[in-house]
Motif scaffolding. Sequence first.
Motif, PDB file in Angstrom:
ATOM      1  N   LYS A  17      -1.431   9.539  -4.231  1.00 33.86           N
ATOM      2  CA  LYS A  17      -2.806   9.265  -3.253  1.00 33.86           C
ATOM      3  C   LYS A  17      -3.867  10.484  -3.644  1.00 33.86           C
ATOM      4  O   LYS A  17      -4.870  10.554  -3.792  1.00 33.86           O
ATOM      5  CB  LYS A  17      -2.480   9.361  -1.687  1.00 33.86           C
ATOM      6  N   SER A  74      -4.218   0.031  -6.905  1.00 31.46           N
ATOM      7  CA  SER A  74      -5.183   0.958  -6.619  1.00 31.46           C
ATOM      8  C   SER A  74      -6.189   1.497  -7.783  1.00 31.46           C
ATOM      9  O   SER A  74      -7.452   1.651  -7.481  1.00 31.46           O
ATOM     10  CB  SER A  74      -4.484   2.519  -6.270  1.00 31.46           C
ATOM     11  N   THR A  83       0.922  -1.328  -0.016  1.00 28.96           N
ATOM     12  CA  THR A  83       0.011  -0.006  -0.049  1.00 28.96           C
ATOM     13  C   THR A  83       0.979   1.303   0.110  1.00 28.96           C
ATOM     14  O   THR A  83       2.094   1.060   0.283  1.00 28.96           O
ATOM     15  CB  THR A  83      -0.961   0.068   1.109  1.00 28.96           C
ATOM     16  N   THR A 118      -7.492   4.768  -2.848  1.00 29.37           N
ATOM     17  CA  THR A 118      -6.028   4.859  -2.326  1.00 29.37           C
ATOM     18  C   THR A 118      -5.676   3.789  -1.376  1.00 29.37           C
ATOM     19  O   THR A 118      -4.501   3.656  -0.823  1.00 29.37           O
ATOM     20  CB  THR A 118      -6.050   6.229  -1.491  1.00 29.37           C
TER      21      THR A 118
END
Length: 107
Positions: free
Chosen positions: A29, A61, A14, A72
């Motif tokens: 993001k 994403s 992530t 995100t």
Amino acid sequence: MAYTVLARKYRSWTFDELVGQEAVATTLKNAIKSGRIHHGYLFCGTRGVGKTSAARILARSLNCLKAKGPTTEPCCKCESCTAIAEGQDVDVIEIDAASNTGVDNIR
């Protein structure tokens, strides 16, 4: 049992896990949150700085099946997320400069 390089074994999943590229993670993001996703991104830098990790997180994403759209926070568990992580997704193509040294090779 085959040996796996540590960078691949412990690759970030992530944006929050991406170490050393906080500015890149924040920029990507914010682009997703604002809906201003461009048609192409170029990740460049020296070896080992997180280019492939950042690109794969962005791909997850954008393609995560659990979310209704770009997110995100990809789930990292759906079919799309795992295929991207393994490099087997047909919609995500990784082109590296070491193998593709000219425009004709990239085409």
